[in-house]
Structures are given as structure tokens and as C-alpha cells.
Design a protein around this motif. Structure first.
Motif, mmCIF file in Angstrom:
data_model
loop_
_atom_site.group_PDB
_atom_site.id
_atom_site.type_symbol
_atom_site.label_atom_id
_atom_site.label_comp_id
_atom_site.label_asym_id
_atom_site.label_seq_id
_atom_site.Cartn_x
_atom_site.Cartn_y
_atom_site.Cartn_z
ATOM 1 N N GLN A 1 52.116 53.165 -37.451
ATOM 2 C CA GLN A 1 51.642 52.595 -38.718
ATOM 3 C C GLN A 1 50.772 53.603 -39.458
ATOM 4 O O GLN A 1 50.905 53.770 -40.680
ATOM 5 C CB GLN A 1 50.849 51.315 -38.458
ATOM 6 C CG GLN A 1 51.687 50.117 -38.089
ATOM 7 C CD GLN A 1 50.870 48.841 -37.984
ATOM 8 O OE1 GLN A 1 51.374 47.756 -38.238
ATOM 9 N NE2 GLN A 1 49.615 48.944 -37.616
ATOM 10 N N ARG B 1 52.856 56.188 -40.925
ATOM 11 C CA ARG B 1 53.866 55.612 -41.816
ATOM 12 C C ARG B 1 55.288 55.935 -41.325
ATOM 13 O O ARG B 1 56.207 56.134 -42.115
ATOM 14 C CB ARG B 1 53.663 56.106 -43.257
ATOM 15 C CG ARG B 1 52.281 55.773 -43.823
ATOM 16 C CD ARG B 1 52.133 56.194 -45.268
ATOM 17 N NE ARG B 1 53.025 55.474 -46.144
ATOM 18 C CZ ARG B 1 52.813 54.259 -46.620
ATOM 19 N NH1 ARG B 1 51.708 53.603 -46.287
ATOM 20 N NH2 ARG B 1 53.691 53.671 -47.416
ATOM 21 N N TRP C 1 57.876 54.150 -40.193
ATOM 22 C CA TRP C 1 58.225 52.730 -40.142
ATOM 23 C C TRP C 1 59.406 52.434 -39.236
ATOM 24 O O TRP C 1 59.471 51.359 -38.635
ATOM 25 C CB TRP C 1 58.471 52.202 -41.554
ATOM 26 C CG TRP C 1 57.311 52.455 -42.465
ATOM 27 C CD1 TRP C 1 57.294 53.221 -43.584
ATOM 28 C CD2 TRP C 1 55.972 51.957 -42.317
ATOM 29 N NE1 TRP C 1 56.042 53.236 -44.140
ATOM 30 C CE2 TRP C 1 55.206 52.467 -43.397
ATOM 31 C CE3 TRP C 1 55.350 51.137 -41.377
ATOM 32 C CZ2 TRP C 1 53.860 52.185 -43.553
ATOM 33 C CZ3 TRP C 1 53.997 50.856 -41.533
ATOM 34 C CH2 TRP C 1 53.265 51.369 -42.603
ATOM 35 N N ALA D 1 58.014 52.253 -35.891
ATOM 36 C CA ALA D 1 57.166 51.054 -35.820
ATOM 37 C C ALA D 1 58.026 49.815 -35.610
ATOM 38 O O ALA D 1 57.674 48.929 -34.822
ATOM 39 C CB ALA D 1 56.339 50.919 -37.097
ATOM 40 N N TYR E 1 57.180 46.275 -42.362
ATOM 41 C CA TYR E 1 57.680 47.635 -42.169
ATOM 42 C C TYR E 1 58.965 47.852 -42.976
ATOM 43 O O TYR E 1 59.155 48.908 -43.590
ATOM 44 C CB TYR E 1 57.960 47.907 -40.687
ATOM 45 C CG TYR E 1 56.775 47.699 -39.766
ATOM 46 C CD1 TYR E 1 55.459 47.813 -40.230
ATOM 47 C CD2 TYR E 1 56.955 47.379 -38.420
ATOM 48 C CE1 TYR E 1 54.377 47.618 -39.391
ATOM 49 C CE2 TYR E 1 55.873 47.189 -37.571
ATOM 50 C CZ TYR E 1 54.594 47.289 -38.057
ATOM 51 O OH TYR E 1 53.522 47.105 -37.224
ATOM 52 N N GLU F 1 58.045 48.342 -46.559
ATOM 53 C CA GLU F 1 57.593 49.712 -46.813
ATOM 54 C C GLU F 1 58.794 50.633 -47.030
ATOM 55 O O GLU F 1 58.805 51.463 -47.949
ATOM 56 C CB GLU F 1 56.746 50.215 -45.644
ATOM 57 C CG GLU F 1 55.384 49.563 -45.511
ATOM 58 C CD GLU F 1 54.383 50.056 -46.543
ATOM 59 O OE1 GLU F 1 54.643 51.096 -47.189
ATOM 60 O OE2 GLU F 1 53.329 49.415 -46.717
#
Length: 388
Positions: A154, A157, A159, A162, A183, A186
Motif C-alpha cells: 500500500q 502503491r 496495487w 496488494a 485497490y 486505484e
């Protein structure tokens, strides 16, 4: 016969009491002996922790750790204290020395490696922390390592990683669907910036599959439809937010009006905003409604709309608009007085009107989907509130 049995019981009762007394004495002596064996520095360190004096606690526990090298739990606690105090180098050295020791039991090595990974992360050496955590995934620290990795992805970034990690962390206690949806949002937002609409749409679909109440996904879906010229579909996507969480309608309001305006139906857009304001007076729509009504229906109707909004939900921003809308009808002296009041209200509105995280109460003038304080997603109030 009965008399003999009673006599035996009378003889046994004192024996039972004597045995109980003896057992209590033995246990008490054992407790006192163990207490005397605990170094005094341990209790000083414990007392310092209670008093929140981490410096004194570190000094006392470090002394005990030197006296009792066989107690492996104590260096772990000491390392955490170093890390909490920002002494990351000392924490790293301590945990590395523990791993180099041949006396460290194999079952405790993963726990020490996990602490070392946190040391590296706190020191900004995220790559080294990730390297250690990845090696812990198959061991008894696997779940804790995945949670740390999720925080790292996170922060970076990343994603895609993640999403994969959150799916591996799913359990009955926490499904991580809420986070996975964010996510994907994003990723969708990034693709939208690049005008890669098919890929952005795919991620929005994934977000809504993970969490059908994801407001952010509906906002982005409307943006995609609007960018591709499907205005009716954009309006439908944004209006769908009312069923997900009506508080976020304030974030879709200007988008909705722009779509109606582009369709040549500004009056329908104004009617929709008016309806939202009457149904949900807590929405932050006063400024927008005032501007649009003034443009298409005149200042008099705009003043009426501002007055209704302020009476329904008194706010500094609403009062600012109300003063501004009536300045033209004042005398020069009255206008000068009103200008002073308007400037003062504006300054206080900027200082006191904030978004707030519903989880940790962190306050900010800017809106965040991801709280920078507690890390919760979609917890910021979309409508600003005034600090009291």
C-alpha cells in the motif's frame, strides 16, 4: 462399627488440614524463591514502562538482558523499545546478534526475523524488510508477515501485489473485500488518467464485484462513461451512489450537473440538486447550487436557494453565500460592513471546516480515500464539518 468409622474420620480431619497448610507453605516458599531470582532491573524497567519513561525502561532492561542472556524474550522486547524510540540501528544490531547466536532456539528464529523486518521497514529499508518477510510466508509467522507486506505494498502503491496479498489474508474474521475494491479503484483511476477506458472499466467491475457498495467505483464508472460520451449511463452510475451511501452524493453533484448541462438539460440538473438538498440537508451543496441557479435562473432565485440551504443546515459557508448574495442591495456603508463580516466568515470557514476520519478522528482540509493517520479506506467524511 459405626462408632469406629466416626473415630477414624475424627483422626483424619486434622491430618487433611495439616497437609493443606504444608502445601500452602511449600507453594509460598517457591513463589518467594522465584521472585527473588528475578533481577531488580526487570521491575525497574517494568515500572518505567508503566510511567511511559521509555528511556529508563531501555536502560534497565538492557542491564537485565546482559545479566540473563539465556532469556530470549527479553531482547525481543528490548528491540521493540529501541524501534519505538526511533533507535532503529540499535534494534537492527540487537536482532542480528540474536540470529547469529547458536543458542537461539530454531522455533524462535522466525519471530526474531519478523522483528528485524520491522526494524528495516522503520529505518526506511523497505526492500530488505520485504525480502525477509517473503521468506517467512511459509512458516508460523506467515500471517503476520503477509499483513506487514500488505502495508508495504500500500505504501509503495503496488496495487497488484496488494490485491494478491489481501486475497491470501482472507478469513472469516476479515474478508478484505473492502480493501480489494479500493485497490482496484486505484488501478482504475490510473488507467482513466491514461485514457485507457477498457482497462479502467475492467478494474471498476472487479471493484464492484468485491464490494457492491463501493462508492468510489461508481464515481469512476461515471467518469468513464462521461469521457466516452455516454452521458445517460454516466448519470445512472452517479445516481446509483444514493443507494450505496448518500453522503457521497456531494462528490457526484457537480459531475451530474455537467452531464445534464451537456445534454442541454440544465434545468433538470438544478432540479436534481434541489431535490438532493431537501432530502439530504447534510450534503455540502450550497455553493454549487447557488452558482448554477444564479447562472440559469438569476440572482433572486439563487438567494432563495441559499437561504433555504442555510436554514436547513446552518454553516459558515452557507452564511458566506447568503451575505454575498445580498450585498448589491445594500448602501455603500452597509456593503462595507457586510464585506468585513463576509471576510471574517470566510477565514473562519477555511480554518474550521474540515473532513474527518470516522475511525480515528484525523482532520484535514483535503479529502482522502485512504486515511493518512490510521490507514482506513473510505472513512473520510465527504461533507466537511465545522470544528467545535
Amino acid at each position: 462399627m459405626a462408632l469406629e468409622l466416626d473415630l477414624w474420620w475424627l483422626l483424619l480431619f486434622p491430618a487433611f488440614f495439616a497437609l493443606g497448610w504444608l502445601a500452602a507453605r511449600v507453594d509460598m516458599r517457591s513463589v518467594l524463591k522465584q521472585a527473588k531470582e528475578v533481577p531488580a532491573g526487570f521491575f525497574r524497567g517494568l515500572d518505567a514502562l508503566v510511567e511511559e519513561d521509555s528511556g529508563a525502561a531501555v536502560k534497565a532492561l538492557a542491564e537485565v538482558a546482559r545479566q540473563q542472556p539465556a532469556v530470549q524474550e527479553l531482547p525481543l522486547t528490548l528491540g521493540k523499545l529501541y524501534r519505538k524510540r526511533g533507535e532503529n540501528d540499535r534494534a537492527i544490531r540487537l536482532h542480528q546478534r540474536m540470529l547469529e547466536s547458536t543458542d537461539l532456539p530454531s522455533e524462535q528464529r522466525d519471530a526474531v526475523r519478523f522483528e528485524l523486518a520491522q526494524d528495516f521497514r522503520k529505518a526506511g529499508l523497505v526492500d530488505r524488510a520485504e525480502e525477509i518477510l517473503l521468506k517467512l510466508l511459509s512458516g508460523n509467522m506467515g500471517r503476520s508477515a503477509r499483513r506487514q507486506l500488505l502495508d508495504i505494498y500500500q505504501q509503495d502503491r503496488d496495487w497488484e501485489k496488494a490485491i494478491a496479498t489481501a486475497k491470501e489474508l482472507r478469513s472469516d474474521a476479515h474478508s478484505y473485500q473492502h480493501e480489494v475494491a479500493q485497490y482496484h479503484c486505484e488501478l482504475a483511476q490510473g488507467e482513466l488518467y491514461k485514457s485507457n477506458y477498457p482497462e479502467a472499466r475492467r478494474h471498476v467491475t472487479e471493484a464492484l464485484a468485491a464490494n457492491r457498495k463501493c462508492v468510489r467505483a461508481s464515481l469512476i464508472l461515471g467518469d468513464i462513461e462521461f469521457a466516452e460520451g455516454r452521458l445517460e449511463e454516466a448519470i445512472a452510475a452517479w445516481q446509483g451512489i444514493e443507494k450505496q451511501n448518500f453522503e457521497y452524493l456531494s462528490m457526484a453533484a457537480e459531475r451530474l450537473f455537467d452531464a445534464y448541462e451537456k445534454l442541454g438539460k440544465p434545468s433538470e440538473g438544478i432540479a436534481l440538486l434541489r431535490g438532493y438538498q431537501k432530502t439530504f440537508p447534510q450534503l455540502e451543496l450550497t455553493d454549487l447550487l447557488y452558482q448554477k441557479v444564479a447562472t440559469y435562473e438569476g440572482e433572486a432565485r439563487a438567494l432563495e436557494a441559499a437561504r433555504e440551504a442555510v436554514h436547513a443546515r446552518p454553516s459558515l459557508n452557507g452564511v458566506y453565500r447568503l451575505i454575498e448574495s445580498q450585498m448589491d442591495g445594500l448602501t455603500p456603508e452597509g456593503r462595507a460592513d457586510a464585506e468585513v463580516i463576509r471576510t471574517l466568515v470566510s477565514k473562519h470557514a477555511q480554518r474550521l471546516t474540515v473532513h474527518r476520519c470516522k475511525c480515528c478522528n484525523f482532520r484535514s482540509r483535503a479529502f482522502f480515500w485512504h486515511c493518512p493517520a490510521c490507514g482506513e479506506w473510505e472513512s473520510f467524511t465527504p461533507n466537511r464539518s465545522e470544528i467545535h
